[in-house]
Structures are given as C-alpha cells and as structure tokens.
Design a protein around this motif. Structure first.
Motif, PDB file in Angstrom:
ATOM      1  N   TYR A  59       0.851  -1.192   0.000  1.00  0.00           N
ATOM      2  CA  TYR A  59       0.000   0.000   0.000  1.00  0.00           C
ATOM      3  C   TYR A  59       0.884   1.238   0.000  1.00  0.00           C
ATOM      4  CZ  TYR A  59      -3.530   3.465   1.173  1.00  0.00           C
ATOM      5  OH  TYR A  59      -4.353   4.551   1.144  1.00  0.00           O
ATOM      6  N   ASP A  60       0.620   2.155  -0.938  1.00  0.00           N
ATOM      7  CA  ASP A  60       1.352   3.416  -1.045  1.00  0.00           C
ATOM      8  C   ASP A  60       0.503   4.503  -0.405  1.00  0.00           C
ATOM      9  OD1 ASP A  60       2.539   5.802  -1.755  1.00  0.00           O
ATOM     10  OD2 ASP A  60       3.074   5.141  -3.779  1.00  0.00           O
TER      11      ASP A  60
ATOM     12  N   LYS B 275       1.113   7.613   0.140  1.00  0.00           N
ATOM     13  CA  LYS B 275       1.176   8.917  -0.536  1.00  0.00           C
ATOM     14  C   LYS B 275       0.270   8.920  -1.769  1.00  0.00           C
ATOM     15  CE  LYS B 275       5.805  10.251   1.037  1.00  0.00           C
ATOM     16  NZ  LYS B 275       7.170  10.671   0.611  1.00  0.00           N
TER      17      LYS B 275
ATOM     18  N   HIS C  29      -3.935  -2.502  -9.150  1.00  0.00           N
ATOM     19  CA  HIS C  29      -3.666  -1.327  -8.329  1.00  0.00           C
ATOM     20  C   HIS C  29      -4.951  -0.513  -8.239  1.00  0.00           C
ATOM     21  CE1 HIS C  29       0.404  -2.622  -9.330  1.00  0.00           C
ATOM     22  NE2 HIS C  29       0.798  -1.954  -8.260  1.00  0.00           N
TER      23      HIS C  29
END
Length: 842
Positions: free
Chosen positions: A329-330, A332, A384
């Motif tokens: 998990y990103d 930002k 994604h």
C-alpha cells in the motif's frame, strides 16, 4: 429472443417482490409465483411495497404471464384495524390474487366467514412446526402452510405424508435466529415489533457472552452472536424435492431487483435440472449466488442443527466474495496493490478488511495493471486500486458487488423485450372477398379470433405466403408471447395490406392478454355484501360476563423450589413446568406428581403448562406428562402451541391458550373459543387500552402478564454451545448462568431447556405492581407472574407484594407504598419496565 415458457412439473418456485422492478425481475427470470405486500399489514414495512393501483397492475401483469401472486397480510391486526384489513382482503379477492399469507388467527377467521373462496396461506409467522398444527390449520380452512425454518428434511417429509395441505419452505435468503412469530426482541427493546412488520433487527448487532458474570471471548470468534448466515439450498435441491413440498420460497422482499433476478434465474435452472434428473450446479452459478449477496451460507436446519456453522459471528451484512490480499500500500499515492483471485473491473465494489478500523468500502472508479489504466483485471494479476485508509499488506479484500453481474440482471427487467415467452399457435383462414381471419391459441386452450377490416383480394403479385404471415404475425418481441406454430388455409393467391396484418397481430395479443387477466378475477364481492358479512361476523358485547371479585394470582414456575415458594406465599394458580427452565435435569413424571401434590396441599390450582415449541418426535412425551398431571388432579392445560392445542382439547380439562399464539384481538379469542379454549393470555405487545377493549368484547376470560422476565426469543441455536463447544451439545450450560451483553452494557438473561433450545429474556423485568388497579379496572380475570428465572426468595417476595397490592386495589386503596416499591425495584438489577401497556408498538 426470449426463452419460451414450457409446462413444468415439480415444486413452485416462489420469489419475493418488494417493488415493481423486483416483480418484473422475478417473472422474467422464471418464477412460478411471487409474493408481495400491500402498503399496510405486511411483515416487511421497510420495503417499497404496493398501493392499490400497483397491486391491481401486479396481479394482471403476473397472470398474463402465467405467474401466481400471493399477497402478504402477515402481521398481527389490532381490533381497530380489523375492518380495514378485511377490506384489503376484499380488494385482493376481487382483483384475483391467488392467495393471501396470514399470521393473525382472528383475521383468518373473518376471511373464512366473509370471503370463503379466498385461498389462505399460513405465514411462517404462525410458527407451525408439527403435524397436529398443520392439521388444525387444515380444519380452519387454510390451503397452504409455510413451515418453520427450523424443521429438518425428515420432519418436513413426515408432515408432508400426513397432510393434504400444500406445504411451503424457504430455500434461500436471510434466516432469523428466533422462531418466526415468537420474537419480541425488537418490540421490547425498541418498540418496533417484528409481529407488526417493523423489526429493527437487534439480532444483527454485536453482543458478548457472559457466563457467571464473566465475559467469555473465545479467540477469533467475533461478536455478532445472534446473526445467522444466509440459507442456501442450491446444492441440495434433489433432497429438497424428495420431501414432496409444493413450493420453494426465496426470501428477500427488502433486496434490490438485481438480487431477485439473479437468484431466481439460477434456482429456475437448478430446479428444472433436478426435476429432469440431471442435477448439477456450475461453479459460475455458485459464484453468482455468493456475489449477489451473502452473509456466508449454510444449509440452515435442513440437515439438522449446525451449531456454530449456522452463524456468521464476524459480520452481520453482505460479505461478498474473496478477491485477494493486499500486497502493498502506497500511503502517498493512496493506492493498494492487490493480487486478485477473480476478475476485477471498473464499477465493481470492494471491501478492504483492515487490521484496525473494521472495513473500508469503495467503488473501483479507476484500475491499473502493469503500469497502465485498464477497465478489467483478470485473475492472477496484481491490480492497483485507488483507496484511502489504514491499509496494510496482508489485509483481505472482498468484492461486494460485480457491476457486470448487476448489468446482466438489470437487463432482464428493464429491457422492453421480455425474457420469458408463452408459446402460441395461430391459424389463418383466407377466402377471396372475405376478411382474413386469424385464431390465436395458448397452451391452456384459450383462443381468440380476429378479422381484418378489409376483405382479401386476389393477388396480382406477391400473394400472401405462410412465410410472410409467420414473419409479420410473429413480431411479438415486446410481448410475453412467442408464435411457435402457424397453420394457413388460404384459398388461391390472396393479398391484404400489411398494416391490416399488423393490426390483426396487435388486436389478437391484446384480446388474449385481456382474456387471461379477466379469467383470473372471480365474481367480485360488492361493498354492500361485504358490509353485511362484516356485521354478521362482528363480536357481540360480553361486558361484565367474566367479572370476578378479584383476579387469580397465577405464577409461571420452572422449578419445584419456585413452585413451593409461590404457593406458600399465596399464589392461587401454578403454571408448570413449561420448558422446565432452571432445572438441572429433565422434568420427570415424579417431579410432576410432586408439583401437583404441593399445589393441592396449598389449595392452589395446578395447570400443566406445555413448551411453546414441540416437534413431532417430542409430542408423545409431552402428552404423557399431560396425562400424568391430569390423573394427579391438574385443573387444566396451558399451551401456546397450535398442535398441542389441537391435541389437548380432546382431554376433559379446561384448556388455556397462551400468549405465544399472539392473541392480539377479539376475533382471535372468538376463534380460540370455537376450538374449545376456556381462557386466553393476551399478547404482551398490547396496550392497556387494547386490553380493556378485548376484555369488554372477548367471549372468554382474559389473563395478562403483570410481572416477570418477558421471553423475547426462542431458538434452536445455542449460543453457549456455539461459542464454547462444537456442533454437538457439550452441556456447557449446566450449572452456570448466561447472558448476552449489548453495546450499552445491558445484560439479557439466557436459559436453556432440555431440548437444548435457547430462551432469551428481556433485560428489564416487567412490573405492573403500582398499576395493578388499572389492570383490575380493565376486568382481567388473571394476573400472571412469570418467575421462571427467579429464586424461591424472589418468588416469595413478589407473590406477597402482588397479593397485598391486589387486596388494596380491590378495596379501592393505593396498594403500593413508596418503601415497598423501592424494595421490589431493587430485586431487578437490570431495571423494570411497563412493557407495552402504556407505549404500545409500531
């Protein structure tokens, strides 16, 4: 091209319709019948439901397409509402409804008297779970019984062999943890009665189990301790058909039309395969049933008790299907990388089950794979997904809706082209100088004949041919019909204008549809006739007939020790043993003899009290106990079980009807009196004003519950065994006290009977001690103190208090001092309530 409807054998597939779209979805996807509710008097008040114009449309729409319509009038009816309910039945009868589904015994009585040709179906809210109960309803004029969901396949098959009535069972959808018709949880806690169509579903809320005042939190179990999984018998249909029931019912009048379309479509296929002897379920069908809605699935009670396998402790709402786990998990970019195990598309809905905070739900508006924006990601690929929240690697992801599945379902009820077709045959006769005549027939033998407005003329070129006529007469795409055979008898080469042939087709279809709709409507019952019948069936005035110097003080006891204390304190009648709650072992004949003897010694009347739930295999033991009690000198029988009521009325003792029969109006009392009942105990959902009216008009003496722990649920499911044991009974309930604690810290006591049924009681004790004068003024002949969960010391204190208060009230004095009220209140640490005597129910 839609699928042509063919003659089917096998059970009726019965589908829910909470609104117009759902009705169309059910019909177009293959339902044999639909059930729906009017705007009033139906147990799904939260659905959109149908007004009078909508009902008329629905019945005609379905009948033209050879689908039956059953209308739910399945709530308890108050006396002031009874005439409106009867007028609704008149409207439904005149419109041609194929049956009405009824809970209220009083309304059933009036329906038989006033509209004797209207088919009656006994709702599952009647809690019918044994053969004598079915036979009793058969004698009352019912055509069909919807059996309790708690029956297994052997019990269902045995009932089927013992009755001529049609039987209906549920095969898919939500399950109630409590026996339908016996739940007062929502009513007592929030004032929203399930028996009046307003259930707030407290069973879907979180609880903890308390044992001996200590919280039990078995690891990884969850907190939705009363929330069952959804029923799914799709894999079991050959066994279901083997029971011989007449109708298979899908639950879901609160579900969206896409749900109805999907579930009906799949069950239509599966039932047809089972009937044809070629049964199988494809992985896609299993997937779609789960995807459209599930709380996880179980087979309910069809193969017997499942223990914890019946429940979904983790969540009370739609689970969806497992999609995959978060790989990364990103925070930002706010994008989760999920390796998907099934297809994911833009427009789908997903739930992230995060480690902290429960679930994060989102619609997939953008989707990326391999660095590119895509509309769809196949299984095995890392997708994604933009999403915001405390998401971590390893979190599970579920797809809670599939936009493509919804789109396909939606097309079946929004397209003007109908999915299901009724096959038609046509005969064309043409003679020179005469109108062209077309006769159209359906599989039931109905035939309509229409003629052209102009005469056929000799053709100079392009004469009428069978192929030409078949093409133009067969243009039935936006109708529920399909031309499958055409015979032509044309004398010579003829011609008529094409517009005339198209007009023939239009008029023939309109006439046939109108004829089908008209045939389903009976000779109507006019308003004037209805008025006369209502007057003839109305109650006579019985005011003062059953007045007593003072009402009988009756105690419901579950143990011998409480019985002893009650009679010693002055109780004049004892109800025993009921379910025998509080006993370590089963109630034996010796215990019964002792109980009767103790009552006789004290000068109190002993009334043998049956359990409210008694399956067929339990009946003989219950009757054996009743006979022993009778031989020992019992003064009567008390039962809230329809089947036992039918059996016990053959004995030569007074028969008392108990409140689990949902005695809510005068007409119910009248019916019970005709069945041989001597006294009734009213529903605890009635107000004091309603009690007064009932006492005034009822042809039988009336008892009310004045004090005690009010039972709000009875269930085949055992929460104690489910959390701490396994599928079988581990007897964890022995020697311990249990309760369910809600989010506010309120404890609801639980007791377990010898049949391993669970009984849940209200947290607050009902107490009318300081309003005893109001109950006496209403004219009741009996005051019941329900002391099943209480100690002997409590029984002594409460019986004495009520005995003194009754004496004071009879003498016109205020019967409760402030000090006595304080002491009595202190005996109920959970608090006290007036029940519904002053607030009523929605």
């Amino acid at each position: 091209m839609g699928e042509t409807k063919r003659n089917r054998c096998g059970p009726e597939l019965l589908a829910p319709a909470g609104d117009r779209a759902s009705l169309v979805a059910a019909v177009q996807n293959g339902a044999d019948a639909v059930y729906l509710g009017a705007k009033a008097f139906n147990a799904r008040a939260g659905a959109e439901n149908f007004g009078t114009a909508d009902l008329a449309w629905a019945i005609e729409y379905a009948h033209v397409r050879d689908v039956k319509v059953y209308v739910t009038v399945n709530t308890l009816i108050a006396d002031r509402e009874m005439e409106d309910a009867v007028r609704l039945l008149q409207f439904l009868y005149n419109q041609g409804a194929d049956g009405v589904i009824i809970q209220d015994l009083g309304l059933a009585r009036l329906a038989r008297l006033i509209l004797p040709q209207l088919p009656l179906h006994a709702s599952t809210q009647m809690t019918v779970h044994n053969l004598p109960g079915v036979r009793l309803l058969e004698g009352l004029g019912f055509k069909r019984v919807v059996l309790a969901r708690e029956l297994n396949r052997d019990q269902i098959a045995a009932i089927r062999r013992g009755t001529r009535l049609e039987l209906e069972i549920f095969i898919h959808g939500a399950l109630c943890v409590c026996y339908s018709g016996q739940c007062l949880f929502s009513s007592m806690v929030g004032g929203r009665s399930g028996n009046r169509g307003r259930c707030a579903q407290p069973c879907r809320l979180p609880y903890t189990l308390v044992r001996d005042n200590r919280i039990l939190e078995p690891e990884h179990k969850g907190y939705y301790l009363l929330s069952p999984r959804d029923l799914n018998l799709s894999q079991c249909l050959p066994d279901v058909l083997a029971t011989g029931v007449h109708a298979l019912k899908i639950e879901g009048r609160l579900r969206r039309a896409e749900y109805v379309a999907t579930v009906v479509r799949i069950y239509r296929r599966l039932i047809d395969r089972a009937v044809e002897g070629n049964f199988y379920v494809t992985p896609e069908e299993t997937e779609e049933l789960a995807q459209i809605f599930n709380r996880r699935f179980s087979t309910g009670y069809f193969y017997g008790r499942l223990g914890p396998g019946l429940m979904n402790y983790k969540q009370p709402n739609n689970r969806g299907v497992f999609l995959g786990r978060v790989q990364a998990y990103d925070p930002k970019a706010k994008v989760a990388a999920v390796k998907v195990e099934r297809t994911l598309s833009v427009g789908d809905g997903v739930d992230f089950w995060v480690t902290e905070g429960g679930r994060i739900s989102t619609e997939v508006r953008k989707l990326f794979a391999n660095g590119r924006s895509v509309a769809r990601v196949p299984a095995g690929v890392v997708a994604h997904v933009p999403v915001e929240g405390p998401i971590r690697p390893g979190d599970r992801v579920f797809k809670i809706w599939d936009e493509e599945l919804l789109r396909r379902a939606r097309a079946t009820f929004t397209s003007p082209r109908e999915q299901k077709k009724i096959p038609l045959t046509a005969q064309v006769v043409g003679r020179p100088g005469e109108p062209l005549r077309v006769t159209v027939s359906d599989p039931a033998g109905r035939a309509v004949t229409v003629e052209t407005a102009v005469r056929a003329e000799p053709a100079r070129k392009r004469p009428l041919t069978k192929e030409f006529l078949a093409e133009h007469l067969g243009r039935l795409g936006n109708t529920p019909f399909d031309l499958v055979d055409l015979e032509c008898d044309l004398q010579g080469d003829l011609i008529v204008p094409v517009r005339e042939i198209n007009e023939l087709r239009r008029r023939a279809i309109e006439l046939l549809a109108a004829r089908k709709a008209a045939e389903s409507r009976p000779v109507p019952v006019p308003d004037a006739v209805l008025e006369e019948r209502i007057k003839e069936a109305g109650p006579a005035l019985y005011k003062g007939r059953f007045q007593r110097a003072q009402p009988v003080l009756a105690v419901a006891a579950g143990t011998i020790d409480v019985l002893k204390a009650a009679v010693a304190a002055g109780a004049e009648r004892i109800y025993f043993p009921g379910e025998g709650l509080g006993n370590v072992g089963p109630v034996t004949t010796e215990v019964l003899k002792q109980a009767v003897h103790l009552c006789r010694q004290a000068g109190a009347e002993f009334v043998f009290w049956t359990p409210r739930i008694v399956h067929d295999h339990e009946i003989e033991r219950c009757l054996e106990h009743a006979r022993v009690a009778c031989e020992e000198g019992a003064g009567g029988f008390l039962s809230g079980n329809l089947g036992l009521l039918a059996l016990l009325r053959q004995e030569n003792l007074p028969l008392y009807a108990d409140h689990p029969l949902n005695i809510f109006n005068v007409q119910t009392v009248v019916l019970l009196g005709r069945l041989g009942v001597h006294q009734v105990t009213l529903s605890p959902e009635l107000t004091l004003e309603q009690v007064r009216y009932l006492v005034r008009y009822a042809p039988l003496p009336v008892e009310v519950i004045a004090h005690g722990a009010v039972e709000i649920m009875v269930s085949e499911y055992c929460v104690a065994g489910g959390l701490t044991g396994g599928k079988g009974c581990s007897r964890v309930c022995h020697g311990a006290s249990f309760a369910l604690r809600d989010r506010m810290g309120v404890d609801f006591p639980i007791a377990f009977d010898q049949a391993c049924r669970m009984h849940i009681f209200n947290a607050k004790d009902l107490c009318m001690l300081d309003h005893l004068g109001d109950l006496l003024a209403a004219g009741v002949v009996g005051l019941r103190l329900d002391l099943r969960l209480k100690t002997p010391a409590y029984a002594t204190r409460i019986v004495n208090a009520y005995r003194r208060a009754r004496e004071e009230a009879v003498n016109g004095r205020d019967g409760v001092s402030e000090e006595e009220w304080r002491q009595v209140s202190a005996l109920s640490p959970g608090g006290i309530t007036r029940g519904h005597y002053f607030r009523g129910v929605l």
